[in-house]
Design an enzyme around this catalytic site. Structure first.
Site, PDB file in Angstrom:
ATOM      1  N   HIS A  19       0.801  -1.156  -0.030  1.00 18.22           N
ATOM      2  CA  HIS A  19       0.108   0.014  -0.084  1.00 18.22           C
ATOM      3  C   HIS A  19       0.840   1.242   0.068  1.00 18.22           C
ATOM      4  O   HIS A  19       0.314   2.476  -0.257  1.00 18.22           O
ATOM      5  CB  HIS A  19      -0.770   0.172   1.300  1.00 18.22           C
ATOM      6  N   ASN A  66      -7.049   6.793   4.305  1.00 22.05           N
ATOM      7  CA  ASN A  66      -8.346   7.016   3.907  1.00 22.05           C
ATOM      8  C   ASN A  66      -8.842   8.494   4.096  1.00 22.05           C
ATOM      9  O   ASN A  66      -9.871   8.901   3.715  1.00 22.05           O
ATOM     10  CB  ASN A  66      -9.231   6.397   5.268  1.00 22.05           C
ATOM     11  N   ASP A  91      -0.780   2.397  -5.336  1.00 22.11           N
ATOM     12  CA  ASP A  91      -0.767   0.802  -5.683  1.00 22.11           C
ATOM     13  C   ASP A  91      -2.086   0.409  -6.440  1.00 22.11           C
ATOM     14  O   ASP A  91      -3.307   0.988  -6.190  1.00 22.11           O
ATOM     15  CB  ASP A  91      -0.594   0.059  -4.297  1.00 22.11           C
ATOM     16  N   ASN A 112      -9.232   3.378  -1.334  1.00 20.51           N
ATOM     17  CA  ASN A 112      -9.699   4.361  -0.179  1.00 20.51           C
ATOM     18  C   ASN A 112      -8.942   5.866  -0.299  1.00 20.51           C
ATOM     19  O   ASN A 112      -9.512   6.656  -0.148  1.00 20.51           O
ATOM     20  CB  ASN A 112      -9.620   3.901   1.198  1.00 20.51           C
TER      21      ASN A 112
END
Length: 227
Positions: A19, A66, A91, A112
């Site tokens: 991530h 987020n 990613d 997100n």
């Protein structure tokens, strides 16, 4: 001026996660092109420099994934930029590992970090989609992206990062194909035209049988017939 944003999560715990490949890309650019030291600003880490003739600001939001849009929105407004001046490195599950693609605008596909940026600056920004592959089932996605790259993936990851560093000036100059080509040259270098193929091994030759010369006299030959 351009704003390059890398997506990831702050802290050593997440540093090598799939991530966080967006953070890794910005670190490579900053290192390769002599950007200023990173400093805390806009709820993130920021540094500045030049790519070719273009001034570029690099931003790694530290709001956790987020809420990335909060940091990006603050920076964009401060520098009086439009959303089209923003490029986000993130990613991408829908691309195989080592694959890189460019995209302008569009949806967030459930990512997100992108979802948050959409909410704060609109969908009209560019993305560098960095393929990390898919775990095979949606229930495994969270654990997959929040786990570190495997040792076996390190070689292609290093190649892609070096390619991003090589191609960054092209990206800043809106030369997308040249940027992608720089990555391809690192990840899939062309074979040298001077390299000759190894010669094929020839099958072993059968030994030549040579008939021995008959050195008997005519009288010996006649005598041998009656033995």
């Amino acid at each position: 001026m351009k704003l390059f944003v890398g997506l990831g999560n702050p802290g050593a715990k997440y540093a090598h996660n799939r991530h966080n490949i967006g953070f890794m890309a910005l670190d490579q650019i900053a290192s390769d092109h002599g950007f200023s030291p990173w400093r805390a600003k806009f709820q993130g880490q920021l540094c500045e420099g030049k790519l070719g003739s273009e001034k570029v600001v690099l931003l790694k939001p530290e709001t956790f994934m987020n809420l990335s849009g909060q940091s990006v929105g603050e920076a964009m407004r401060f520098f009086k930029l439009d959303s089209t001046d923003v490029t986000v490195f993130h990613d991408e599950l829908d691309l195989a590992p080592s694959k890189v693609r460019l995209k302008s605008g569009g949806g967030h596909a459930g990512h997100n970090g992108l979802r948050s940026i959409h909410q704060h600056i609109s969908p009209n920004y560019d993305r560098v989609r960095l393929g990390v592959g898919h775990p095979g089932h949606k229930d495994r996605v969270a654990g997959y992206v929040l786990s570190d790259f495997a040792k076996a993936e390190q070689e292609w990851l290093d190649d892609v990062m070096r390619g991003i560093g090589d191609g960054a000036p092209h990206l800043a100059n809106d030369e997308g194909p040249e940027f992608l080509n720089a990555i391809a040259l690192r990840a899939n270098p062309p074979r040298s035209s001077t390299t000759k193929p190894k010669p094929k091994a020839e099958p072993p030759k059968k030994p030549i049988e040579v008939e021995a010369k008959d050195t008997r006299t005519a009288l010996q030959k006649l005598a041998d017939k009656f033995r």
